[in-house]
Enzyme design. Structure first.
Site, PDB file in Angstrom:
ATOM      1  N   THR A   1       0.978  -4.253   4.379  1.00 19.36           N
ATOM      2  CA  THR A   1       0.596  -4.571   5.761  1.00 19.36           C
ATOM      3  C   THR A   1       0.016  -5.975   5.932  1.00 19.36           C
ATOM      4  O   THR A   1       0.101  -6.543   7.016  1.00 19.36           O
ATOM      5  CB  THR A   1      -0.441  -3.553   6.279  1.00 19.36           C
ATOM      6  OG1 THR A   1      -1.607  -3.596   5.440  1.00 19.36           O
ATOM      7  CG2 THR A   1       0.133  -2.152   6.292  1.00 19.36           C
ATOM      8  N   ASP A   2      -0.568  -6.544   4.874  1.00 20.96           N
ATOM      9  CA  ASP A   2      -1.314  -7.790   5.042  1.00 20.96           C
ATOM     10  C   ASP A   2      -0.462  -8.947   5.553  1.00 20.96           C
ATOM     11  O   ASP A   2      -0.912  -9.734   6.382  1.00 20.96           O
ATOM     12  CB  ASP A   2      -1.988  -8.185   3.718  1.00 20.96           C
ATOM     13  CG  ASP A   2      -3.210  -7.337   3.415  1.00 20.96           C
ATOM     14  OD1 ASP A   2      -3.655  -6.595   4.321  1.00 20.96           O
ATOM     15  OD2 ASP A   2      -3.717  -7.394   2.282  1.00 20.96           O
TER      16      ASP A   2
ATOM     17  N   THR B   1       0.819  -1.209   0.000  1.00 29.93           N
ATOM     18  CA  THR B   1       0.000   0.000   0.000  1.00 29.93           C
ATOM     19  C   THR B   1       0.850   1.254   0.000  1.00 29.93           C
ATOM     20  O   THR B   1       0.494   2.266  -0.613  1.00 29.93           O
ATOM     21  CB  THR B   1      -0.932   0.013   1.223  1.00 29.93           C
ATOM     22  OG1 THR B   1      -1.815  -1.114   1.151  1.00 29.93           O
ATOM     23  CG2 THR B   1      -1.762   1.286   1.290  1.00 29.93           C
TER      24      THR B   1
ATOM     25  N   SER C   1       1.146  -7.223  -0.866  1.00 26.02           N
ATOM     26  CA  SER C   1       1.674  -8.228   0.072  1.00 26.02           C
ATOM     27  C   SER C   1       0.713  -9.379   0.338  1.00 26.02           C
ATOM     28  O   SER C   1       1.121 -10.416   0.854  1.00 26.02           O
ATOM     29  CB  SER C   1       2.099  -7.577   1.391  1.00 26.02           C
ATOM     30  OG  SER C   1       1.010  -7.342   2.247  1.00 26.02           O
TER      31      SER C   1
END
Length: 328
Positions: free
Chosen positions: A101-102, A21, A68
């Protein structure tokens, strides 16, 4: 004659880009969720942060450019190899990695186990794309650089919204807010406040794991899957995975490692057939406290996704160990 003082040379930092992101773009600045991740290259991303110019020499490299959620074993292996390469350079003080972030918590844990760095390896991220009216990525990068520049920093940590989390404890706990990560009941490593680090506890220490060099030799990663316990959970998923050749199973258990009786029967059958089985808990805080007579090992406090990585690495180590028959 007055002795001339020479300024202390600042060692270089390395920033590795992987997408996410933080490198995302949306059609409108007001759109914080309808974006496409991994659109901005690492050099362009860093060029948009003028304050970095005062932080010393920085070398950047694009290792991957992905969302990610699509993180793969191949990218992990490539990233670990580059981290290992730069850690071996005496002139490198630390490494910063921009990441989605995932799966950030999984990558951080993987790097901690495989690279076991004595220097800082700092993952950072963003919850808003680079095109947002007020993007959070630039500040997160500056905070990550401050942590990587700290003279005592070591190990893999994650920095987001001014909070520093250990790779061993960090979890994404919110799908939208800027402060999306937590260390659970372990508490953060520290906070970055106006470019200064306030340390709360010790840095991550090397864990028993697998050498980074061994990862480079892996042709096929062992298949390890996660199954969850819930009301009415059955052994059907376990049996299907065993039939497909799974080598390990992590159970996201309820409570203190409890498992529905039907699912437990399937797991014990799989374990008897040679499949490695590990219990974790689906509770976000705390860890399983083992009881005498437990028939399935627990994860030693690891979350389900981290327990999966640890089990995969353990199976890789097992595969690369010389057989007893071949030893002299």
């Amino acid at each position: 004659m007055k002795k001339q003082l020479h300024p202390v040379k600042r060692r270089k930092l390395v920033i590795l880009g992987t997408g996410g992101t933080i490198a995302g773009k949306a059609a409108h600045a007001s759109d914080n969720i309808g974006y496409t991740a991994a659109q901005v290259g690492i050099d362009q991303l860093l060029a948009a942060i003028p304050a970095l110019a005062a932080s010393g020499l920085i070398i950047s490299e694009q290792v991957s450019q992905i969302d990610s959620k699509d993180m793969s074993f191949d990218v992990w292996a490539r990233l670990a190899a580059r981290v290992r390469h730069f850690l071996a350079d005496d002139d490198v003080q630390g490494i910063v990695i921009t990441h989605g972030t995932d799966t950030l918590e999984e990558t951080a844990f993987f790097l901690q186990l495989t690279c076991q760095p004595a220097k800082p390896v700092v993952l950072t991220c963003a919850m808003r794309p680079a095109t947002a009216l007020v993007p959070d990525g630039p500040q997160n990068v500056m905070d990550a650089v401050a942590v990587a520049r700290h003279p005592e920093a070591c190990g893999v940590v994650a920095v987001c919204a001014g909070t520093v989390h250990s790779a061993m404890d960090v979890q994404k706990v919110h799908p939208y807010r800027l402060d999306a990560f937590s260390s659970g009941d372990a508490c953060p490593v520290g906070y970055v406040e106006e470019g200064k680090l306030r340390l709360l506890r010790n840095w991550p220490v090397p864990q028993a794991g697998i050498a980074c060099e061994a990862i480079e030799k892996v042709a096929t990663w062992p298949r390890v899957e996660i199954v969850m316990n819930y009301a009415g959970a059955s052994a059907l998923t376990v049996q299907a995975l065993v039939d497909q050749g799974v080598r390990g199973l992590v159970v996201a258990c309820t409570g203190n490692g409890t498992i529905h009786e039907d699912l437990q029967a399937g797991l014990l059958s799989a374990q008897a057939a040679g499949v490695r089985v590990v219990r974790s808990t689906r509770c976000p805080d705390g860890r399983i406290l083992p009881l005498p007579g437990n028939t399935i090992a627990d994860s030693q406090g690891l979350s389900p996704v981290k327990a999966r990585i640890a089990l995969m690495l353990d199976l890789i180590t097992e595969d690369q160990r010389p057989s007893a028959a071949g030893q002299t």
